[in-house]
Design a protein around this motif. Structure first.
Motif, short mmCIF file in Angstrom:
data_model
loop_
_atom_site.label_atom_id
_atom_site.label_comp_id
_atom_site.label_asym_id
_atom_site.label_seq_id
_atom_site.Cartn_x
_atom_site.Cartn_y
_atom_site.Cartn_z
N ALA A 115 0.81 -1.24 0.01
CA ALA A 115 0.19 0.01 0.04
C ALA A 115 0.75 1.20 0.03
O ALA A 115 0.54 2.44 -0.65
N VAL A 116 1.91 1.36 0.64
CA VAL A 116 2.99 2.40 0.70
C VAL A 116 3.89 2.55 -0.46
O VAL A 116 4.57 3.50 -0.53
N MET A 117 4.01 1.57 -1.28
CA MET A 117 4.81 1.50 -2.24
C MET A 117 4.50 2.59 -3.58
O MET A 117 3.27 2.55 -3.89
N PRO A 118 5.51 3.10 -4.26
CA PRO A 118 4.86 4.18 -5.20
C PRO A 118 4.40 3.19 -6.50
O PRO A 118 4.98 1.88 -6.52
N LYS A 153 7.35 -2.15 -11.28
CA LYS A 153 8.54 -3.04 -11.47
C LYS A 153 8.49 -4.29 -10.64
O LYS A 153 9.04 -5.13 -11.16
N VAL A 154 8.20 -4.29 -9.44
CA VAL A 154 8.11 -5.55 -8.62
C VAL A 154 7.20 -6.63 -9.08
O VAL A 154 7.53 -7.58 -9.26
N ALA A 155 5.94 -6.21 -9.64
CA ALA A 155 5.12 -6.98 -10.56
C ALA A 155 5.71 -7.68 -11.61
O ALA A 155 5.40 -8.68 -11.72
N GLU A 195 -1.39 -9.25 -7.29
CA GLU A 195 -1.66 -8.50 -5.89
C GLU A 195 -0.99 -7.08 -5.90
O GLU A 195 -1.57 -6.23 -5.84
N ILE A 196 0.18 -7.15 -6.43
CA ILE A 196 0.83 -6.11 -6.39
C ILE A 196 0.70 -4.93 -7.60
O ILE A 196 0.97 -3.73 -7.28
N SER A 197 0.53 -5.35 -8.73
CA SER A 197 0.32 -4.48 -9.77
C SER A 197 -0.70 -3.21 -9.67
O SER A 197 -1.69 -3.70 -9.06
N PRO A 198 -0.15 -1.97 -9.91
CA PRO A 198 -1.15 -1.08 -9.56
C PRO A 198 -2.34 -1.08 -10.39
O PRO A 198 -3.34 -0.36 -10.17
N LYS A 199 -2.30 -1.79 -11.44
CA LYS A 199 -3.66 -1.93 -12.58
C LYS A 199 -3.61 -3.22 -12.89
O LYS A 199 -2.48 -3.89 -12.99
#
Length: 598
Positions: free
Chosen positions: A104-107, A113-115, A143-147
């Protein structure tokens, strides 16, 4: 003439024409329906041009590498087929251990990038066949991808597909998610179609494979083959349901008349001195048969057997007639039992032997078929019907010279039976002796000037040679002769004329008018219905075509006929569904058509 040489020939010629011209037929139907949101795609469709996104070339390479495990319905290969997009990320990050509050706090940029890193690791695990581990990576990437990323869902679906125990329901769920994000995502469509096929959800599977085929612009043979395969499964599945639930029915008048007309007339049996009620009812049934009142004849012969026929010869005749109707109603096993009982009572009743032979052929027991013919010959070697019908069986088997020999024998025993002459001419044609075939037809037309059948079948051979104007002339003469007879007329010449007008001048309206007139005369003409269905598809009248195909399915007497009609129906319905889901494709169908016809 036997039923195999009557209306079914017309249906086969229509379907053969469709097969020979499938590219034109497919595209013509698709283009015609683009504006109204429907498209007609035949189960036999195949090639076209390139199509789709850049990833499709990779899809084609993978299409031939199917899983070797029989339990898997997947068409996925063992190697990595997943899209390789590999953003870098610091090695020290333990992506799988990230908690929701960490994410939640990651830009957004870092989450992307992580996804991407997780996806790359998932691809690597997949390529090593570590499918459960790959699922973990893709799940975390989702889960991690912002979209939402359709690729992540589709890749995870590939893992579920290739596990030792494939999880097809999860494949469908993930592909649903991917396609909700990108409805033209061909890999997701393919995976979902394969999973649905494994789940025996054939109707949905056929829709997806159809969509893939069109999106790929018919360029992928594997996709076209998948459409055919699943449509056959779907049609067979639906056919079983229909056959188990529908009421038996006598085929159309033209079909039934052709069947009974394939046997020479015989005198009525002589009644006993003191006939019973059942005896008299049997005579009524046979008279109704002569009057072509088939439903009445069936009712009466059933009553006669229930009432009891008092002498063996009469009982054998009754069983012969009831068995014939059972055969026409599609109950070959029950028909066999009646014919067997008939010849047990009166072994010299050769017609029952001949019909029993036909039943065994229908039951795929050719050895017993020819044994029955031999039994018939043993009791009456001079019965021309034996040789005519054995010739028909040999003809169906492709044994044209032996068939011709039997037709000649039948004609030598009785030269007044028109169908032996016709079939002899057709056998010569099949043997490649065109001159002899045409000469035989000309002699037959001269010998039987008031019969429509020689004109009609001669016209069929002319049509096969592309001599359209001459063929139409023969069909019109056959129609005239039928109109001079007491009604109802044989409508096959009308249907043939329509087919000839379509092939000759592409005059769909005139062809359709011929078929409609045929149906006005005989509403259960399967040949007219089948031809009209194809003409409707040609004009883009998909809804009406589906109605006709439904009607053809209703009229189908055998399981193969039913499966054929249902295959066309669902192929057509799938195209309507495609155009509803992809209306923007309408503008692209013109270039596809030009690619087909170039």
């Amino acid at each position: 003439m036997s039923t195999s040489a009557t209306s079914q020939n017309v249906i086969e010629r229509v379907q053969n024409w469709v097969s020979d011209n499938k590219q034109v037929v497919i595209v013509g139907a698709v283009v015609a329906t683009a504006a109204i949101g429907g498209a007609a795609y035949y189960a036999s469709s195949s090639r076209g041009g390139d199509g789709g996104k850049g990833e499709r070339k990779k899809d084609k390479k993978k299409a031939s590498k199917t899983s070797s495990k029989k339990k898997k319905a997947s068409s996925e290969s063992d190697g990595p087929i997943l899209e390789q997009v590999s953003p870098t990320v610091a090695d020290e990050v333990d992506e799988l251990a990230l908690l929701a509050e960490d994410i939640a706090v990651m830009p957004a940029e870092e989450r992307t990038k992580v996804a991407g890193s997780l996806k790359t690791k998932g691809n690597s695990a997949y390529s090593k066949k570590h499918y459960p581990k790959a699922v973990e990576y893709y799940t975390k990437a989702i889960e991690i991808s912002p979209k939402p990323e359709p690729t992540y869902f589709s890749n995870r679906a590939a893992c579920y597909m290739n596990m030792d125990s494939p999880q097809y329901e999860k494949v469908v769920e993930d592909c649903n998610a991917a396609l909700a994000l990108d409805k033209k995502y061909i890999k997701a469509l393919n995976r979902r179609a394969t999973a649905l096929e494994a789940l025996e959800r054939y109707e949905e599977s056929s829709r997806d494979f159809t969509a893939v085929t069109i999106l790929e612009k018919f360029a992928n043979e594997a996709s076209s083959a998948a459409v055919e395969r699943v449509l056959k499964k779907l049609a067979a599945q639906k056919a079983q349901i229909i056959l188990a639930t529908r009421e038996p029915r006598i085929p159309g008048h033209s079909f039934t008349t052709a069947y009974f007309g394939a046997f020479r007339d015989r005198p009525l049996p002589v009644l006993p001195v003191n006939p019973t009620t059942g005896d008299n009812t049997l005579i009524l049934a046979l008279n109704a048969l002569k009057a072509q009142s088939y439903i009445h004849a069936l009712t009466l012969v059933n009553e006669a057997i229930e009432q009891g026929v008092s002498w063996d010869a009469g009982t054998a005749e009754a069983l012969n007639l009831r068995g014939t109707f059972k055969f026409l109603l599609g109950n070959s096993t029950a028909a066999r039992d009646d014919f067997v009982a008939s010849v047990e009572l009166v072994p010299t009743l050769t017609q029952s032997w001949v019909k029993l032979a036909s039943v065994y052929m229908e039951l795929n027991e050719p050895t017993k078929t020819f044994e029955c013919f031999e039994e018939a010959i043993k009791y009456n070697k001079d019965d021309p019907d034996i040789f005519y019908h054995r010739g028909q069986v040999l003809f169906i088997m492709g044994e044209y010279q032996r068939a011709a020999d039997d037709y000649s024998k039948s004609t030598a025993l009785d030269s007044d039976f028109v169908f032996s002459h016709i079939q002899l001419a057709v056998a010569h044609y099949k043997l490649g002796d065109i001159a002899k075939s045409m000469a035989t037809f000309r002699r037959t037309m001269k010998q039987f000037p008031q019969r429509s059948e020689p004109q009609n079948y001669y016209g069929e051979l002319l049509l096969d040679q592309g001599r359209f104007a001459e063929a139409i002339e023969k069909f019109e003469r056959a129609i005239e002769l039928e109109n001079d007879k007491p009604p109802p007329a044989n409508v096959l010449p009308l249907v043939n004329k329509g087919l000839a007008l379509f092939q000759f001048k592409q005059d769909i309206a005139a062809a359709e008018q011929c078929c409609q007139e045929a149906l006005r005369i005989d509403s259960e003409s399967d040949a007219a219905v089948a031809t009209l269905a194809q003409l409707c598809l040609q004009q883009g009248k998909i809804d009406l075509a589906i109605e006709m195909l439904d009607r053809q399915a209703e009229l189908a007497r055998t399981e193969p006929e039913l499966i054929g009609a249902l295959s066309y129906k669902y192929a057509s319905a799938n195209q309507i569904e495609f155009m509803k889901n992809y209306p923007e494709m309408a503008s692209q169908l013109g270039p596809i058509a030009r690619g087909f016809t170039a």
